[in-house]
Design a protein around this motif. Sequence first.
Motif, PDB file in Angstrom:
ATOM      1  N   LEU A 143       0.821  -1.339  -0.064  1.00  0.00           N
ATOM      2  CA  LEU A 143      -0.087   0.055  -0.057  1.00  0.00           C
ATOM      3  C   LEU A 143       0.827   1.221   0.098  1.00  0.00           C
ATOM      4  O   LEU A 143       0.521   2.176  -0.553  1.00  0.00           O
ATOM      5  CB  LEU A 143      -1.003   0.000   1.237  1.00  0.00           C
ATOM      6  N   LYS A 144       2.028   1.311   0.575  1.00  0.00           N
ATOM      7  CA  LYS A 144       2.778   2.315   0.747  1.00  0.00           C
ATOM      8  C   LYS A 144       3.775   2.619  -0.253  1.00  0.00           C
ATOM      9  O   LYS A 144       4.311   3.839  -0.411  1.00  0.00           O
ATOM     10  CB  LYS A 144       3.604   2.347   2.447  1.00  0.00           C
ATOM     11  N   THR A 145       4.015   1.528  -1.013  1.00  0.00           N
ATOM     12  CA  THR A 145       4.989   1.664  -2.131  1.00  0.00           C
ATOM     13  C   THR A 145       4.900   0.554  -2.893  1.00  0.00           C
ATOM     14  O   THR A 145       4.910  -0.558  -2.619  1.00  0.00           O
ATOM     15  CB  THR A 145       6.698   1.876  -1.596  1.00  0.00           C
ATOM     16  N   CYS A 146       5.186   0.428  -4.388  1.00  0.00           N
ATOM     17  CA  CYS A 146       5.083  -0.818  -5.321  1.00  0.00           C
ATOM     18  C   CYS A 146       6.587  -1.223  -5.401  1.00  0.00           C
ATOM     19  O   CYS A 146       7.103  -0.720  -6.318  1.00  0.00           O
ATOM     20  CB  CYS A 146       4.340  -0.308  -6.422  1.00  0.00           C
ATOM     21  N   ARG A 147       6.743  -2.158  -4.442  1.00  0.00           N
ATOM     22  CA  ARG A 147       8.053  -2.839  -4.787  1.00  0.00           C
ATOM     23  C   ARG A 147       7.951  -3.828  -5.898  1.00  0.00           C
ATOM     24  O   ARG A 147       9.232  -4.117  -6.449  1.00  0.00           O
ATOM     25  CB  ARG A 147       8.420  -3.348  -3.588  1.00  0.00           C
ATOM     26  N   ALA A 238       3.675   8.873  -2.426  1.00  0.00           N
ATOM     27  CA  ALA A 238       4.744   9.866  -3.059  1.00  0.00           C
ATOM     28  C   ALA A 238       6.046   9.964  -2.682  1.00  0.00           C
ATOM     29  O   ALA A 238       7.162  10.334  -3.172  1.00  0.00           O
ATOM     30  CB  ALA A 238       4.009  11.358  -2.990  1.00  0.00           C
ATOM     31  N   LEU A 239       6.022  10.074  -0.925  1.00  0.00           N
ATOM     32  CA  LEU A 239       7.325  10.083  -0.317  1.00  0.00           C
ATOM     33  C   LEU A 239       8.407   9.103  -0.768  1.00  0.00           C
ATOM     34  O   LEU A 239       9.504   9.045  -1.089  1.00  0.00           O
ATOM     35  CB  LEU A 239       7.109  10.158   0.835  1.00  0.00           C
ATOM     36  N   ASN A 240       7.978   7.806  -0.767  1.00  0.00           N
ATOM     37  CA  ASN A 240       8.672   6.638  -1.010  1.00  0.00           C
ATOM     38  C   ASN A 240       9.156   6.617  -2.451  1.00  0.00           C
ATOM     39  O   ASN A 240      10.116   6.122  -2.865  1.00  0.00           O
ATOM     40  CB  ASN A 240       7.832   5.271  -0.701  1.00  0.00           C
ATOM     41  N   GLY A 241       8.215   7.288  -3.392  1.00  0.00           N
ATOM     42  CA  GLY A 241       8.625   7.320  -4.729  1.00  0.00           C
ATOM     43  C   GLY A 241       9.626   8.165  -4.920  1.00  0.00           C
ATOM     44  O   GLY A 241      10.599   7.965  -5.907  1.00  0.00           O
ATOM     45  N   PHE A 242       9.647   9.284  -3.984  1.00  0.00           N
ATOM     46  CA  PHE A 242      10.535  10.457  -4.248  1.00  0.00           C
ATOM     47  C   PHE A 242      11.873   9.491  -4.054  1.00  0.00           C
ATOM     48  O   PHE A 242      12.981   9.628  -4.406  1.00  0.00           O
ATOM     49  CB  PHE A 242      10.490  11.460  -3.620  1.00  0.00           C
ATOM     50  N   ILE A 243      11.981   8.636  -2.648  1.00  0.00           N
ATOM     51  CA  ILE A 243      13.301   8.251  -2.158  1.00  0.00           C
ATOM     52  C   ILE A 243      13.579   7.048  -3.317  1.00  0.00           C
ATOM     53  O   ILE A 243      14.874   6.872  -3.455  1.00  0.00           O
ATOM     54  CB  ILE A 243      12.867   7.539  -0.928  1.00  0.00           C
TER      55      ILE A 243
END
Length: 250
Positions: A143-147, A238-243
């Motif tokens: 849910l928080k980032t698509c690994r 969005a935050l995890n995508g930036f990272i």
Amino acid sequence: MPEVSIITPCFNSSKFLKETIGSVLNQTFTDWEWLITDDKSTDNSVEIIRTLSDPRIKLTVADKNGGAGHARNLSLRKATGRYITFLDADDFWEPNFLEEMIAFMKKENSELAYSSYARCNENLIPQIKDFKADKEVTFNNLLKTCRLSLLSSMYDSQRVGKEYFPEGSKREDHVMWLNLLKKIPVGKPLPKTMAKYRMHSTSISRKKKNILIDQYLVYKDYLEFSTVKSLYYTATWALNGFIKYSKFFN
């Protein structure tokens, strides 16, 4: 029936298609079928594919341009392999991708697995650190980032069934993986770099500001979360995508 079905959407991919074709034909594991659906290309992609005489390669030309999710679904409906994997028409596999992934899934008794992959420019030259497959994937952490990247993932359709893509969403791959992980407890990581992903400057997936609304709709419409919960997960994504793509962190 083949052991593996490879699913590829193609749209105006002639610039990179020959390299992608080579990466499939050079696989050390050979019991596969490759289902390519052309999404009404206006270049010579179809002509390139039709020059191939390998009976394992099966081309479908869509009646209309319906997007990558629609093209993948057309191929998925025809797939007969136990293992389902995806390769876009501009990406690249290492020669042992299929062999290593299938062996890993059997060893781990896994229904879903993913590998590390290199993040490259259009000439397949690495631009930032490889994306590492270093964590098990669950519904909650996805849910928080698509690994899970399509080009480096594989699932066992014999055990979980086929999972189709929602058509019309620009985040169709994320929704598909979330739906799959509702059925199974975990996806396993294979910490080897087995593929190369081209990071195009014009790629939809790289224009994070333009798809915040689409990502919000993943949570609000497809998962039916509340507005507050949807906003929270959109911000986290969005935050995890930036990272994930920032050179500062890579």
